[in-house]
Design a protein around this motif. Structure first.
Motif, mmCIF file in Angstrom:
data_model
loop_
_atom_site.group_PDB
_atom_site.id
_atom_site.type_symbol
_atom_site.label_atom_id
_atom_site.label_comp_id
_atom_site.label_asym_id
_atom_site.label_seq_id
_atom_site.Cartn_x
_atom_site.Cartn_y
_atom_site.Cartn_z
ATOM 1 N N GLY A 167 -3.434 5.132 -1.066
ATOM 2 C CA GLY A 167 -4.148 5.817 0.017
ATOM 3 C C GLY A 167 -4.201 7.330 -0.162
ATOM 4 O O GLY A 167 -3.237 7.956 -0.617
ATOM 5 N N TYR A 200 -2.714 -1.177 -3.081
ATOM 6 C CA TYR A 200 -3.568 -0.134 -2.480
ATOM 7 C C TYR A 200 -2.916 1.227 -2.718
ATOM 8 O O TYR A 200 -1.685 1.352 -2.676
ATOM 9 C CB TYR A 200 -3.670 -0.318 -0.964
ATOM 10 N N CYS A 240 0.681 5.167 0.516
ATOM 11 C CA CYS A 240 -0.294 6.075 1.111
ATOM 12 C C CYS A 240 0.134 7.528 0.976
ATOM 13 O O CYS A 240 1.298 7.836 0.762
ATOM 14 C CB CYS A 240 -0.469 5.712 2.583
ATOM 15 N N PHE A 267 -14.000 4.921 -3.224
ATOM 16 C CA PHE A 267 -13.093 4.162 -2.376
ATOM 17 C C PHE A 267 -13.651 2.765 -2.123
ATOM 18 O O PHE A 267 -14.848 2.593 -1.885
ATOM 19 C CB PHE A 267 -12.877 4.867 -1.028
ATOM 20 N N GLN A 312 -9.298 3.559 5.831
ATOM 21 C CA GLN A 312 -8.333 3.347 6.917
ATOM 22 C C GLN A 312 -8.711 4.331 8.016
ATOM 23 O O GLN A 312 -8.684 5.540 7.806
ATOM 24 C CB GLN A 312 -6.942 3.630 6.364
ATOM 25 N N HIS A 356 -7.824 6.078 11.189
ATOM 26 C CA HIS A 356 -6.535 6.369 11.801
ATOM 27 C C HIS A 356 -6.652 7.168 13.100
ATOM 28 O O HIS A 356 -5.700 7.792 13.556
ATOM 29 C CB HIS A 356 -5.675 7.141 10.782
ATOM 30 N N ASP A 375 2.831 -1.065 4.296
ATOM 31 C CA ASP A 375 2.261 0.259 4.014
ATOM 32 C C ASP A 375 3.384 1.286 4.065
ATOM 33 O O ASP A 375 4.092 1.383 5.061
ATOM 34 C CB ASP A 375 1.217 0.534 5.105
ATOM 35 N N LYS A 383 -8.442 1.765 -4.041
ATOM 36 C CA LYS A 383 -8.337 3.159 -3.593
ATOM 37 C C LYS A 383 -8.857 3.237 -2.155
ATOM 38 O O LYS A 383 -9.963 2.765 -1.852
ATOM 39 C CB LYS A 383 -9.172 4.069 -4.500
ATOM 40 N N THR A 384 -8.056 3.831 -1.302
ATOM 41 C CA THR A 384 -8.336 3.816 0.144
ATOM 42 C C THR A 384 -8.392 5.239 0.696
ATOM 43 O O THR A 384 -7.450 6.011 0.506
ATOM 44 C CB THR A 384 -7.208 3.034 0.871
ATOM 45 N N ASN A 424 4.807 5.416 3.180
ATOM 46 C CA ASN A 424 4.307 6.791 3.046
ATOM 47 C C ASN A 424 5.481 7.765 2.988
ATOM 48 O O ASN A 424 6.125 7.918 1.940
ATOM 49 C CB ASN A 424 3.359 7.068 4.234
ATOM 50 N N LYS A 475 0.862 -1.187 0.000
ATOM 51 C CA LYS A 475 0.000 0.000 0.000
ATOM 52 C C LYS A 475 0.895 1.233 0.000
ATOM 53 O O LYS A 475 1.788 1.365 0.835
ATOM 54 C CB LYS A 475 -0.899 0.007 1.240
ATOM 55 N N VAL A 522 -8.222 7.627 3.901
ATOM 56 C CA VAL A 522 -7.673 7.589 5.264
ATOM 57 C C VAL A 522 -8.307 8.732 6.069
ATOM 58 O O VAL A 522 -8.237 9.901 5.658
ATOM 59 C CB VAL A 522 -6.130 7.750 5.235
#
Ligand SMILES: O=C(O)c1ccccc1N[C@@H]1O[C@H](COP(=O)(O)O)[C@@H](O)[C@H]1O
Length: 223
Positions: A26, A24, A6, A72, A76, A78, A189, A51-52, A191, A4, A54
């Motif tokens: 994000g 994924y 993000c 989406f 997620q 968070h 994941d 597509k996620t 980022n 993923k 957050v």
């Protein structure tokens, strides 16, 4: 092992990263973040990429609006979202989209220790857990936590491993993935460690990361 990426923010960059076929992608909806997705549209990308959205302690109405607007397939959560909140979100989504499914990824932040008991009420109301590093920010702190803590993971729920993962972690990740602690690790994941600027991912670094397939013992058995 899935990947993923993000914190996407820029149209051309989204297309460039989508071309690398992560599992994924994000998009962060948190105004205080430099990665806040305040753009009106996401360019067309492969349907295979999940597509996620957050969110950090957002209302169900706002989450649902963004799900509809950006299509989406996963969210997620968070912040401090309760199990009841996750359940309600699933129900509202199902009522509005009877033929579709929404993956709920609930985030838990880890510092020096973690009480896994807290996961129990979430088991039936979310699809994945995501373990991030606890820091001053809700997410995107940019440093790793001690993955050995996951040796005590008592659940069979698949989880995303997150928090400060970059190219420098490749060796450590390979060790982790061969260890018992990663038995239920479903995805990695990434980022901030793959950025030239907040929200602007470096495709070359991501490509280099993706060449390490991070196969676990189970993956090898399956193939
Ligand atoms: O990145 C952010 O600004 C952010 C803000 C609010 C919630 C989540 C955010 N990022 C998420 O944090 C993890 C770890 O990021 P990093 O590798 O430590 O930079 C990741 O899942 C991001 O989606």
């Amino acid at each position: 092992m899935k990947l993923k990426v993000c914190g996407m923010k820029y149209q051309d960059n989204i297309k460039a990263v989508a071309a690398l076929q992560p599992d994924y992608l994000g998009f962060i909806f948190y105004e205080k973040s430099a990665r806040n997705f305040d753009i009106d549209s996401i360019p067309n990308i492969s349907e295979a990429i999940i597509k996620t959205g957050v969110f950090v302690n957002e209302t169900i109405d706002n989450i649902m609006d963004n799900i509809s607007k950006f299509k989406f397939k996963a969210v997620q959560l968070h912040g401090n979202e309760s199990p009841e909140f996750c359940r309600e979100l699933k129900e509202v989504f199902k009522t509005n989209n009877p033929n579709k499914t929404l993956e709920i990824i609930k985030v838990f932040s880890i510092k020096n220790d973690f009480n896994f008991e807290g996961l129990k009420p979430y088991e039936v109301v979310c699809d994945y857990f995501l373990f991030d590093t606890k820091g001053p920010l809700p997410g995107g702190n940019g440093y790793t936590f001690d993955w050995n803590i996951l040796k005590s993971y008592p659940s069979t729920k698949p989880f995303f491993l997150s928090g400060g993962i970059g190219l420098e972690e490749v060796e450590k990740l390979n060790e982790f993935i061969q260890s018992e602690a990663s038995k239920y690790c479903y995805a990695i994941d990434v980022n901030s460690q793959f950025e030239d600027a907040p929200g602007l991912k470096n495709s070359d670094k991501l490509k280099a990361f993706k060449t390490h397939k991070f196969l676990s013992a189970q993956d090898v058995q399956k193939s």
